[in-house]
Enzyme design. Structure first.
Site, PDB file in Angstrom:
ATOM      1  N   ASP A   2      38.286  33.884   2.346  1.00  0.00           N
ATOM      2  CA  ASP A   2      38.291  34.878   1.266  1.00  0.00           C
ATOM      3  C   ASP A   2      36.896  35.054   0.659  1.00  0.00           C
ATOM      4  O   ASP A   2      36.119  34.102   0.601  1.00  0.00           O
ATOM      5  CB  ASP A   2      39.289  34.417   0.186  1.00  0.00           C
ATOM      6  CG  ASP A   2      39.636  35.534  -0.774  1.00  0.00           C
ATOM      7  OD1 ASP A   2      39.348  36.707  -0.477  1.00  0.00           O
ATOM      8  OD2 ASP A   2      40.198  35.230  -1.844  1.00  0.00           O
ATOM      9  N   GLY A  54      34.298  40.648   0.478  1.00  0.00           N
ATOM     10  CA  GLY A  54      34.020  41.840  -0.321  1.00  0.00           C
ATOM     11  C   GLY A  54      33.100  41.507  -1.494  1.00  0.00           C
ATOM     12  O   GLY A  54      32.115  42.205  -1.744  1.00  0.00           O
ATOM     13  N   HIS A  60      32.323  41.611   5.777  1.00  0.00           N
ATOM     14  CA  HIS A  60      33.203  41.197   6.875  1.00  0.00           C
ATOM     15  C   HIS A  60      32.373  40.817   8.106  1.00  0.00           C
ATOM     16  O   HIS A  60      32.706  39.869   8.815  1.00  0.00           O
ATOM     17  CB  HIS A  60      34.199  42.306   7.211  1.00  0.00           C
ATOM     18  CG  HIS A  60      35.126  42.626   6.069  1.00  0.00           C
ATOM     19  ND1 HIS A  60      35.795  41.645   5.371  1.00  0.00           N
ATOM     20  CD2 HIS A  60      35.488  43.809   5.498  1.00  0.00           C
ATOM     21  CE1 HIS A  60      36.530  42.214   4.419  1.00  0.00           C
ATOM     22  NE2 HIS A  60      36.352  43.534   4.471  1.00  0.00           N
ATOM     23  N   ASN A  98      47.020  43.661   3.522  1.00  0.00           N
ATOM     24  CA  ASN A  98      45.705  44.305   3.672  1.00  0.00           C
ATOM     25  C   ASN A  98      45.807  45.748   4.180  1.00  0.00           C
ATOM     26  O   ASN A  98      44.858  46.525   4.048  1.00  0.00           O
ATOM     27  CB  ASN A  98      44.787  43.502   4.610  1.00  0.00           C
ATOM     28  CG  ASN A  98      44.271  42.215   4.006  1.00  0.00           C
ATOM     29  OD1 ASN A  98      43.995  41.240   4.713  1.00  0.00           O
ATOM     30  ND2 ASN A  98      44.115  42.181   2.699  1.00  0.00           N
ATOM     31  N   SER A 124      48.780  33.289  -0.964  1.00  0.00           N
ATOM     32  CA  SER A 124      48.800  34.666  -0.454  1.00  0.00           C
ATOM     33  C   SER A 124      49.643  34.857   0.809  1.00  0.00           C
ATOM     34  O   SER A 124      49.183  35.451   1.784  1.00  0.00           O
ATOM     35  CB  SER A 124      47.362  35.158  -0.195  1.00  0.00           C
ATOM     36  OG  SER A 124      46.602  35.093  -1.358  1.00  0.00           O
TER      37      SER A 124
HETATM   38  C1  FPP Z   1      38.883  38.384   2.747  1.00  0.00           C
HETATM   39  O1  FPP Z   1      37.812  38.877   2.030  1.00  0.00           O
HETATM   40  C2  FPP Z   1      38.711  38.601   4.143  1.00  0.00           C
HETATM   41  C3  FPP Z   1      39.423  39.467   4.905  1.00  0.00           C
HETATM   42  C4  FPP Z   1      40.486  40.346   4.374  1.00  0.00           C
HETATM   43  C5  FPP Z   1      39.159  39.627   6.304  1.00  0.00           C
HETATM   44  C6  FPP Z   1      38.700  38.393   7.007  1.00  0.00           C
HETATM   45  C7  FPP Z   1      37.862  38.839   8.090  1.00  0.00           C
HETATM   46  C8  FPP Z   1      36.772  38.221   8.547  1.00  0.00           C
HETATM   47  C9  FPP Z   1      36.309  36.895   8.150  1.00  0.00           C
HETATM   48  C10 FPP Z   1      35.917  38.913   9.494  1.00  0.00           C
HETATM   49  C11 FPP Z   1      36.648  39.521  10.588  1.00  0.00           C
HETATM   50  C12 FPP Z   1      37.070  38.514  11.552  1.00  0.00           C
HETATM   51  C13 FPP Z   1      37.963  38.827  12.438  1.00  0.00           C
HETATM   52  C14 FPP Z   1      38.308  37.865  13.466  1.00  0.00           C
HETATM   53  C15 FPP Z   1      38.632  40.143  12.370  1.00  0.00           C
HETATM   54  P1  FPP Z   1      38.085  40.027   0.989  1.00  0.00           P
HETATM   55  O2  FPP Z   1      37.696  41.309   1.618  1.00  0.00           O
HETATM   56  O3  FPP Z   1      39.479  39.939   0.495  1.00  0.00           O
HETATM   57  O4  FPP Z   1      37.069  39.627  -0.124  1.00  0.00           O
HETATM   58  P2  FPP Z   1      37.195  39.891  -1.686  1.00  0.00           P
HETATM   59  O5  FPP Z   1      38.381  39.108  -2.170  1.00  0.00           O
HETATM   60  O6  FPP Z   1      35.907  39.356  -2.207  1.00  0.00           O
HETATM   61  O7  FPP Z   1      37.337  41.367  -1.867  1.00  0.00           O
END
Ligand code: FPP
Length: 245
Positions: free
Chosen positions: A19, A22, A36, A67, A195
């Site tokens: 997590d 973003g 990402h 998501n 989650s």
């Molecule tokens: C959470 O961060 C992350 C995700 C929803 C996606 C996880 C994806 C990766 C680590 C990269 C892609 C890897 C593959 C294998 C597809 P967030 O976007 O929820 O962050 P935030 O809470 O700060 O907004």
């Protein structure tokens, strides 16, 4: 940290909620998609280090069912990052003898993701050092409902009596049926939530929450989490004296 690690007490199954991509991007004034992309670099580091330490199963939350309600531009970016990461990282998987696996509602992914996923899963299928599972379009509650439906079908067909249903029947219907339960679950970014991730499987997992955002998570952060895990006493409802006798 490496010095404190007990190589004989490495978790067999490590689960991670990656997590903070973003927020990492926002803090730097970048687009979320760059967060990402950097998340993929963190995953490469952690998968390589996990394999080196002897973790047998690494299961990461890459995309939840929830998501899908993000803006379309972000979903499209994530799917493209998934495809390019799969193409780019096949070498990393082969070099480290890692088998790729995917769990979740894979049918709901765009065709190009499904194609690339099956190709890499197929190419790495004989690798046996570690299994890296991507949870994609994953929801633990949906997974449990699906298992319950399979049991209901068995009962309806007269092959199983309600009083014969055990935990093993539920576990057998989950995507993770052929894996041990995770001993350790790590979540980054300072959020204290599960989650909808592997609710059944983490019943006895040690939980480790790390304040770092996922793209900043390094090999030494993984080592630190495992050292802390090794120092915890896993009592499974018993008392300390029973564990130590
Ligand atoms: C959470 O961060 C992350 C995700 C929803 C996606 C996880 C994806 C990766 C680590 C990269 C892609 C890897 C593959 C294998 C597809 P967030 O976007 O929820 O962050 P935030 O809470 O700060 O907004």
């Amino acid at each position: 940290m490496e010095l404190l690690l007990d190589k004989n007490k490495i978790p067999q199954h490590l689960a991670i909620i990656m997590d903070g991509n973003g927020r990492w991007a926002k803090k730097k004034g970048f687009l979320r998609s760059l967060g990402h992309e950097n998340g993929v670099d963190a995953l490469r580091r952690v998968a390589t280090r996990s394999a080196e330490l002897g973790v047998k199963f690494l299961t990461v939350y890459a995309f939840s069912t929830e998501n899908w309600s993000r803006p379309k531009t972000e979903i499209d970016a994530l799917m493209s990052i998934l495809v390019s990461a799969l193409k780019k990282e096949i070498g990393t998987l082969m070099d480290n003898n890692i088998r790729l696996n995917a769990i979740g509602d894979i049918q709901s992914l765009p065709a190009r993701c499904r194609r690339e996923l099956s190709e890499v899963i197929e190419k790495t299928s004989a690798n046996e050092h570690m299994t890296l599972t991507l949870a994609l379009s994953y929801s633990s509650k949906t997974e449990l409902v699906s298992s319950i439906k399979q049991i209901a079908e068995e009962v309806k067909a007269g092959r199983l009596l309600p009083e014969e249903i055990t935990e093993a029947h539920v576990a057998k219907g989950l995507y993770t049926a052929d894996m041990p339960d995770p001993e350790l679950l790590i979540r980054t970014s300072g959020e204290y939530r599960i989650s909808n991730y592997m609710l059944w499987q983490i019943a006895y997992s040690e939980l480790y929450f790390c304040p770092k955002l996922w793209p900043d998570f390094k090999e030494e952060d993984l080592d630190l989490a495992i050292v802390e895990f090794q120092q915890r006493e896993r009592r499974y409802g018993k008392i300390s004296e029973q564990i130590n006798s």
